[in-house]
Design a protein around this motif. Structure first.
Motif, PDB file in Angstrom:
ATOM      1  N   PHE A   1     -35.017  -8.543 -19.475  1.00  0.00           N
ATOM      2  CA  PHE A   1     -34.304  -7.414 -20.078  1.00  0.00           C
ATOM      3  C   PHE A   1     -33.027  -7.118 -19.299  1.00  0.00           C
ATOM      4  O   PHE A   1     -31.982  -6.864 -19.881  1.00  0.00           O
ATOM      5  N   PHE A   2     -33.133  -7.170 -17.974  1.00  0.00           N
ATOM      6  CA  PHE A   2     -31.949  -6.955 -17.135  1.00  0.00           C
ATOM      7  C   PHE A   2     -30.886  -8.009 -17.426  1.00  0.00           C
ATOM      8  O   PHE A   2     -29.707  -7.692 -17.571  1.00  0.00           O
ATOM      9  N   ALA A   3     -31.300  -9.267 -17.514  1.00  0.00           N
ATOM     10  CA  ALA A   3     -30.334 -10.344 -17.735  1.00  0.00           C
ATOM     11  C   ALA A   3     -29.672 -10.262 -19.106  1.00  0.00           C
ATOM     12  O   ALA A   3     -28.482 -10.528 -19.237  1.00  0.00           O
ATOM     13  N   VAL A   4     -30.422  -9.871 -20.117  1.00  0.00           N
ATOM     14  CA  VAL A   4     -29.881  -9.859 -21.476  1.00  0.00           C
ATOM     15  C   VAL A   4     -29.076  -8.598 -21.773  1.00  0.00           C
ATOM     16  O   VAL A   4     -27.995  -8.655 -22.355  1.00  0.00           O
ATOM     17  N   VAL A   5     -29.579  -7.438 -21.356  1.00  0.00           N
ATOM     18  CA  VAL A   5     -28.975  -6.174 -21.776  1.00  0.00           C
ATOM     19  C   VAL A   5     -28.066  -5.568 -20.718  1.00  0.00           C
ATOM     20  O   VAL A   5     -26.987  -5.072 -21.026  1.00  0.00           O
ATOM     21  N   ILE A   6     -28.469  -5.610 -19.465  1.00  0.00           N
ATOM     22  CA  ILE A   6     -27.785  -4.815 -18.441  1.00  0.00           C
ATOM     23  C   ILE A   6     -26.767  -5.607 -17.631  1.00  0.00           C
ATOM     24  O   ILE A   6     -25.680  -5.104 -17.348  1.00  0.00           O
ATOM     25  N   ALA A   7     -27.077  -6.822 -17.261  1.00  0.00           N
ATOM     26  CA  ALA A   7     -26.259  -7.560 -16.303  1.00  0.00           C
ATOM     27  C   ALA A   7     -24.851  -7.877 -16.811  1.00  0.00           C
ATOM     28  O   ALA A   7     -23.941  -8.083 -16.006  1.00  0.00           O
ATOM     29  N   ARG A   8     -24.635  -7.879 -18.102  1.00  0.00           N
ATOM     30  CA  ARG A   8     -23.311  -8.245 -18.620  1.00  0.00           C
ATOM     31  C   ARG A   8     -22.286  -7.125 -18.500  1.00  0.00           C
ATOM     32  O   ARG A   8     -21.105  -7.353 -18.725  1.00  0.00           O
ATOM     33  N   ASP A   9     -22.725  -5.922 -18.163  1.00  0.00           N
ATOM     34  CA  ASP A   9     -21.809  -4.784 -18.059  1.00  0.00           C
ATOM     35  C   ASP A   9     -21.964  -4.126 -16.687  1.00  0.00           C
ATOM     36  O   ASP A   9     -23.043  -3.644 -16.350  1.00  0.00           O
ATOM     37  N   PRO A  10     -20.920  -4.103 -15.881  1.00  0.00           N
ATOM     38  CA  PRO A  10     -21.038  -3.521 -14.537  1.00  0.00           C
ATOM     39  C   PRO A  10     -21.353  -2.026 -14.543  1.00  0.00           C
ATOM     40  O   PRO A  10     -22.004  -1.522 -13.629  1.00  0.00           O
ATOM     41  N   ILE A  11     -20.931  -1.312 -15.575  1.00  0.00           N
ATOM     42  CA  ILE A  11     -21.241   0.122 -15.662  1.00  0.00           C
ATOM     43  C   ILE A  11     -22.746   0.318 -15.796  1.00  0.00           C
ATOM     44  O   ILE A  11     -23.322   1.213 -15.192  1.00  0.00           O
ATOM     45  N   ARG A  12     -23.386  -0.523 -16.587  1.00  0.00           N
ATOM     46  CA  ARG A  12     -24.834  -0.427 -16.756  1.00  0.00           C
ATOM     47  C   ARG A  12     -25.567  -0.728 -15.452  1.00  0.00           C
ATOM     48  O   ARG A  12     -26.574  -0.096 -15.150  1.00  0.00           O
ATOM     49  N   VAL A  13     -25.068  -1.686 -14.697  1.00  0.00           N
ATOM     50  CA  VAL A  13     -25.698  -2.011 -13.412  1.00  0.00           C
ATOM     51  C   VAL A  13     -25.576  -0.818 -12.464  1.00  0.00           C
ATOM     52  O   VAL A  13     -26.540  -0.463 -11.758  1.00  0.00           O
ATOM     53  N   ILE A  14     -24.426  -0.190 -12.429  1.00  0.00           N
ATOM     54  CA  ILE A  14     -24.230   0.986 -11.571  1.00  0.00           C
ATOM     55  C   ILE A  14     -25.160   2.117 -11.990  1.00  0.00           C
ATOM     56  O   ILE A  14     -25.774   2.781 -11.150  1.00  0.00           O
ATOM     57  N   ILE A  15     -25.312   2.332 -13.290  1.00  0.00           N
ATOM     58  CA  ILE A  15     -26.190   3.393 -13.778  1.00  0.00           C
ATOM     59  C   ILE A  15     -27.645   3.068 -13.458  1.00  0.00           C
ATOM     60  O   ILE A  15     -28.424   3.950 -13.075  1.00  0.00           O
ATOM     61  N   LEU A  16     -28.031   1.810 -13.564  1.00  0.00           N
ATOM     62  CA  LEU A  16     -29.383   1.391 -13.206  1.00  0.00           C
ATOM     63  C   LEU A  16     -29.682   1.694 -11.742  1.00  0.00           C
ATOM     64  O   LEU A  16     -30.719   2.264 -11.410  1.00  0.00           O
ATOM     65  N   ILE A  17     -28.758   1.338 -10.874  1.00  0.00           N
ATOM     66  CA  ILE A  17     -28.958   1.571  -9.443  1.00  0.00           C
ATOM     67  C   ILE A  17     -28.949   3.063  -9.129  1.00  0.00           C
ATOM     68  O   ILE A  17     -29.755   3.550  -8.333  1.00  0.00           O
ATOM     69  N   ALA A  18     -28.070   3.807  -9.779  1.00  0.00           N
ATOM     70  CA  ALA A  18     -28.010   5.255  -9.535  1.00  0.00           C
ATOM     71  C   ALA A  18     -29.280   5.957 -10.000  1.00  0.00           C
ATOM     72  O   ALA A  18     -29.791   6.851  -9.314  1.00  0.00           O
ATOM     73  N   SER A  19     -29.834   5.562 -11.145  1.00  0.00           N
ATOM     74  CA  SER A  19     -31.061   6.206 -11.606  1.00  0.00           C
ATOM     75  C   SER A  19     -32.234   5.855 -10.701  1.00  0.00           C
ATOM     76  O   SER A  19     -33.082   6.702 -10.425  1.00  0.00           O
ATOM     77  N   GLY A  20     -32.282   4.624 -10.221  1.00  0.00           N
ATOM     78  CA  GLY A  20     -33.307   4.263  -9.247  1.00  0.00           C
ATOM     79  C   GLY A  20     -33.164   5.050  -7.957  1.00  0.00           C
ATOM     80  O   GLY A  20     -34.154   5.457  -7.343  1.00  0.00           O
ATOM     81  N   PHE A  21     -31.930   5.289  -7.548  1.00  0.00           N
ATOM     82  CA  PHE A  21     -31.682   6.095  -6.346  1.00  0.00           C
ATOM     83  C   PHE A  21     -32.148   7.533  -6.539  1.00  0.00           C
ATOM     84  O   PHE A  21     -32.727   8.125  -5.636  1.00  0.00           O
ATOM     85  N   PHE A  22     -31.933   8.095  -7.709  1.00  0.00           N
ATOM     86  CA  PHE A  22     -32.412   9.456  -7.981  1.00  0.00           C
ATOM     87  C   PHE A  22     -33.940   9.506  -7.948  1.00  0.00           C
ATOM     88  O   PHE A  22     -34.523  10.473  -7.483  1.00  0.00           O
ATOM     89  N   TRP A  23     -34.605   8.460  -8.434  1.00  0.00           N
ATOM     90  CA  TRP A  23     -36.063   8.427  -8.359  1.00  0.00           C
ATOM     91  C   TRP A  23     -36.511   8.366  -6.906  1.00  0.00           C
ATOM     92  O   TRP A  23     -37.474   9.033  -6.520  1.00  0.00           O
ATOM     93  N   LEU A  24     -35.821   7.564  -6.108  1.00  0.00           N
ATOM     94  CA  LEU A  24     -36.166   7.484  -4.688  1.00  0.00           C
ATOM     95  C   LEU A  24     -35.954   8.821  -3.978  1.00  0.00           C
ATOM     96  O   LEU A  24     -36.742   9.200  -3.105  1.00  0.00           O
ATOM     97  N   LEU A  25     -34.891   9.533  -4.342  1.00  0.00           N
ATOM     98  CA  LEU A  25     -34.671  10.858  -3.756  1.00  0.00           C
ATOM     99  C   LEU A  25     -35.789  11.829  -4.127  1.00  0.00           C
ATOM    100  O   LEU A  25     -36.240  12.617  -3.287  1.00  0.00           O
ATOM    101  N   SER A  26     -36.245  11.773  -5.367  1.00  0.00           N
ATOM    102  CA  SER A  26     -37.346  12.652  -5.765  1.00  0.00           C
ATOM    103  C   SER A  26     -38.623  12.296  -5.018  1.00  0.00           C
ATOM    104  O   SER A  26     -39.380  13.184  -4.622  1.00  0.00           O
ATOM    105  N   LEU A  27     -38.862  11.018  -4.784  1.00  0.00           N
ATOM    106  CA  LEU A  27     -40.026  10.602  -4.025  1.00  0.00           C
ATOM    107  C   LEU A  27     -39.920  11.059  -2.570  1.00  0.00           C
ATOM    108  O   LEU A  27     -40.902  11.531  -1.982  1.00  0.00           O
ATOM    109  N   LEU A  28     -38.730  10.958  -2.001  1.00  0.00           N
ATOM    110  CA  LEU A  28     -38.523  11.415  -0.628  1.00  0.00           C
ATOM    111  C   LEU A  28     -38.755  12.913  -0.498  1.00  0.00           C
ATOM    112  O   LEU A  28     -39.432  13.376   0.426  1.00  0.00           O
ATOM    113  N   LEU A  29     -38.227  13.662  -1.432  1.00  0.00           N
ATOM    114  CA  LEU A  29     -38.394  15.112  -1.384  1.00  0.00           C
ATOM    115  C   LEU A  29     -39.845  15.524  -1.618  1.00  0.00           C
ATOM    116  O   LEU A  29     -40.355  16.421  -0.939  1.00  0.00           O
TER     117      LEU A  29
END
Length: 161
Positions: free
Chosen positions: A20-48
């Motif tokens: 799914f990452f290779a087909v939908v997300i990897a072709r657009d750098p904005i999508r990759v940035i949003i993917l990483i940012a949303s994962g970072f927000f999940w990690l922040l919630s887990l840390l808190l």
């Protein structure tokens, strides 16, 4: 053999996500940035939530306390990520070269960005849920229940969480 089992199970667990990452997300750098940012927000919630669980010592034995506050913090961070993305929407439109982010396709862009941000949350959550099970598989043997007989490692790891 344990290394083969590790790679087989890791690819079975994360193979659809990787495709799914290779087909939908990897072709657009904005999508990759949003993917990483949303994962970072999940990690922040887990840390808190883990910091809150460590801070309230008398309630550490209560599973319901940790579960409720962890879910609440995850949803608050998800809402915070939504607000952050709404503020960054104009900037994403300006720097994007993809036609999907232009004004006439804004509704489609919001759906795709919601899909990508949810995928980021799910990918990080799945990685955290499975990494210990996969790490145990690399060892000299796989662990199981005492006198478990024919029960395999995955059944044991799924039932003893």
């Amino acid at each position: 053999m344990t290394l083969l089992g590790f790679f087989g199970c890791a690819l079975a667990a994360f193979g659809p996500a990787a495709s799914f990452f290779a087909v939908v997300i990897a072709r657009d750098p904005i999508r990759v940035i949003i993917l990483i940012a949303s994962g970072f927000f999940w990690l922040l919630s887990l840390l808190l939530s883990s910091g809150l669980w460590l801070a309230v010592v008398p309630l550490q034995k209560q599973l319901a306390f940790g579960l409720v506050f962890s879910v609440l913090l995850q949803e608050l961070f998800r809402f915070g990520f939504y607000k952050t993305m709404r503020k960054a929407e104009k900037g994403l439109q300006m720097i994007s070269e993809d036609e999907m982010y232009k004004d006439h396709n804004q509704a489609k862009a919001r759906h795709v960005l919601a899909l990508v941000s949810g995928f980021g949350y799910g990918l990080i959550s799945g990685a955290f849920a499975l990494i210990n099970v996969l790490a145990d598989m690399i060892g000299p043997g796989t662990i199981g229940l005492r006198s478990s007989g024919e029960h395999n490692f995955f059944f044991t790891s799924g039932t003893t969480r």
